[in-house]
Design an enzyme around this catalytic site. Structure first.
Site, mmCIF file in Angstrom:
data_model
loop_
_atom_site.group_PDB
_atom_site.id
_atom_site.type_symbol
_atom_site.label_atom_id
_atom_site.label_comp_id
_atom_site.label_asym_id
_atom_site.label_seq_id
_atom_site.Cartn_x
_atom_site.Cartn_y
_atom_site.Cartn_z
ATOM 1 N N SER A 189 16.053 -21.865 37.678
ATOM 2 C CA SER A 189 14.927 -22.793 37.625
ATOM 3 C C SER A 189 13.647 -22.016 37.365
ATOM 4 C CB SER A 189 14.800 -23.558 38.947
ATOM 5 O OG SER A 189 13.559 -24.226 38.957
ATOM 6 N N MET A 226 10.539 -35.053 37.018
ATOM 7 C CA MET A 226 10.079 -35.584 38.312
ATOM 8 C C MET A 226 8.731 -36.248 38.086
ATOM 9 S SD MET A 226 11.210 -32.392 40.677
ATOM 10 C CE MET A 226 11.281 -31.312 39.273
ATOM 11 N N ASP A 251 20.454 -29.112 43.222
ATOM 12 C CA ASP A 251 19.148 -28.496 42.952
ATOM 13 C C ASP A 251 18.353 -28.417 44.245
ATOM 14 O OD1 ASP A 251 16.721 -27.678 41.925
ATOM 15 O OD2 ASP A 251 16.329 -29.521 40.793
ATOM 16 N N MET A 287 19.823 -34.084 44.444
ATOM 17 C CA MET A 287 18.789 -33.197 44.995
ATOM 18 C C MET A 287 19.208 -32.762 46.399
ATOM 19 S SD MET A 287 16.531 -32.607 42.737
ATOM 20 C CE MET A 287 15.443 -31.646 43.794
ATOM 21 N N HIS A 299 14.360 -31.515 33.980
ATOM 22 C CA HIS A 299 14.391 -32.380 35.162
ATOM 23 C C HIS A 299 13.032 -33.069 35.280
ATOM 24 C CE1 HIS A 299 14.682 -32.337 39.900
ATOM 25 N NE2 HIS A 299 14.661 -33.555 39.409
ATOM 26 N N ASP A 311 11.523 -27.764 35.383
ATOM 27 C CA ASP A 311 11.044 -28.783 36.322
ATOM 28 C C ASP A 311 9.709 -29.349 35.860
ATOM 29 O OD1 ASP A 311 12.994 -28.862 38.519
ATOM 30 O OD2 ASP A 311 12.490 -26.741 38.718
ATOM 31 N N MET A 341 6.760 -31.913 36.669
ATOM 32 C CA MET A 341 6.167 -32.643 37.805
ATOM 33 C C MET A 341 4.793 -33.167 37.409
ATOM 34 S SD MET A 341 7.086 -30.078 40.915
ATOM 35 C CE MET A 341 8.671 -29.251 41.044
ATOM 36 N N HIS A 365 16.787 -24.317 33.772
ATOM 37 C CA HIS A 365 16.355 -25.571 34.398
ATOM 38 C C HIS A 365 14.828 -25.624 34.355
ATOM 39 C CE1 HIS A 365 16.866 -28.977 37.177
ATOM 40 N NE2 HIS A 365 15.821 -28.491 37.837
HETATM 41 C C1 DX5 Z 1 12.380 -28.735 43.279
HETATM 42 C C2 DX5 Z 1 12.909 -28.388 41.919
HETATM 43 C C3 DX5 Z 1 13.863 -27.262 41.910
HETATM 44 C C4 DX5 Z 1 13.337 -25.949 42.425
HETATM 45 C C5 DX5 Z 1 14.463 -25.263 43.103
HETATM 46 O O1 DX5 Z 1 11.739 -29.949 43.226
HETATM 47 O O2 DX5 Z 1 13.567 -29.509 41.341
HETATM 48 O O3 DX5 Z 1 14.473 -27.092 40.626
HETATM 49 O O4 DX5 Z 1 12.819 -25.118 41.430
HETATM 50 O O5 DX5 Z 1 13.996 -24.095 43.667
HETATM 51 P P1 DX5 Z 1 14.813 -23.292 44.773
HETATM 52 O O6 DX5 Z 1 16.143 -22.892 44.153
HETATM 53 O O7 DX5 Z 1 13.950 -22.141 45.089
HETATM 54 O O8 DX5 Z 1 15.033 -24.216 45.949
HETATM 55 ZN ZN ZN Z 2 14.743 -29.239 39.485
#
Ligand code: DX5
Ligand code: ZN
Length: 268
Positions: free
Chosen positions: A52, A113, A220, A182, A111, A79, A81, A77
């Protein structure tokens, strides 16, 4: 990196021969499929570790991407947001596009969010996403949206937050390429995995076996050497790992430790 996960909870195996090669070292004539659907009728399915990038050093993004590739990662991955669906903000399609240009042979697992994910999905496809996952909590008509995603030419996945039950997505399971459970509340890296979320992974794994459905099962949040074993034992076959890959800057060593942990899994 990929490794077959035997159907009967056997030990995860990691390829050491030509199949372990990075896309760059493969014959151009025989590229390995980068997204392999789950197949309940075969002896295994590849287990993927998807670093990620949220935990990577954004000041040196291209270098971080190249290090992941050289360490054997094939998925990344990403993310996204928006500060509304989750209390954090990351980046948008133009940033992803630059990363894809720097490392075009990797598979970008995006992903979302964000609220109104379908307003932005096409731009993330144009930027180079190979898979887009949308939270069921963010869409009113998820079946229609998942179909629309697939029509855009990407793999489509649905995500559930830790407190969202499997029944919220049960009717969608024949429409998705991947389900993301999640294992932490979305928004931040570096949190501890919530153990009860693995019950949903078990439930979904049972459903796909019983109903011969080909969706991959991703987890994740809070994945490290110890929890990776628990997640794969529960049925997960795509593991997102942020901190566990990027902490201390030793991407290759950290990925190796995760693979070694998976190789220790014993048949039950
Ligand atoms: C959290 C993200 C994850 C995050 C995971 O909202 O969706 O992808 O980067 O990070 P770790 O592996 O450090 O928990
Ligand atoms: Zn994620």
């Amino acid at each position: 990196m990929d490794t077959p996960r035997p159907l009967a909870r056997g030990p995860a195996r990691f390829p050491s021969g030509p199949s372990a090669m990075s896309p760059a070292t493969r014959s151009k004539k025989q590229p390995a499929p980068i997204f392999v659907p789950y197949d309940p009728n075969t002896a295994g399915v590849p287990v993927v570790i998807a670093p990620s990038l949220l935990s990577s050093d954004f000041a040196w993004a291209a270098r971080e991407l190249a290090r992941c590739r050289r360490a054997g990662a094939r998925w990344l991955h990403v993310d996204i947001m928006d500060g509304h669906f989750v209390p954090n903000i990351t980046f948008g399609p133009p940033v992803l596009k630059k990363w894809v240009a720097a490392e075009p042979d990797l598979f970008y697992d995006t992903h979302l969010m964000i609220e109104h994910p379908m307003q932005y999905a096409e731009r993330f496809v144009e930027a180079g996403s190979g898979l887009i996952t949308i939270h069921v909590e963010t869409v009113g008509r998820p079946r229609r949206e998942l179909r629309a995603l697939r029509r855009l030419g990407v793999k489509a996945g649905v995500v559930i937050k830790p407190r969202t039950p499997v029944r919220e997505i049960q009717s969608l399971l024949d429409e998705v390429d991947l389900v993301l459970v999640m294992t932490v509340e979305p928004g931040f890296g570096g949190q501890a995995l919530i153990p009860s979320t693995l019950n949903k992974v078990r439930e979904l794994d049972l459903i796909r076996r019983r109903e011969s459905l080909p969706f991959r099962l991703q987890v994740d949040g809070g994945i490290n050497a110890e929890t990776a074993e628990m997640a794969v034992a529960a049925g997960a076959d795509v593991l997102v790992a942020g901190n566990a890959v990027f902490a201390n800057g030793d991407i290759a060593g950290n990925l190796r430790a995760l693979r070694q942990a998976l190789a220790r899994i014993k048949p039950t």
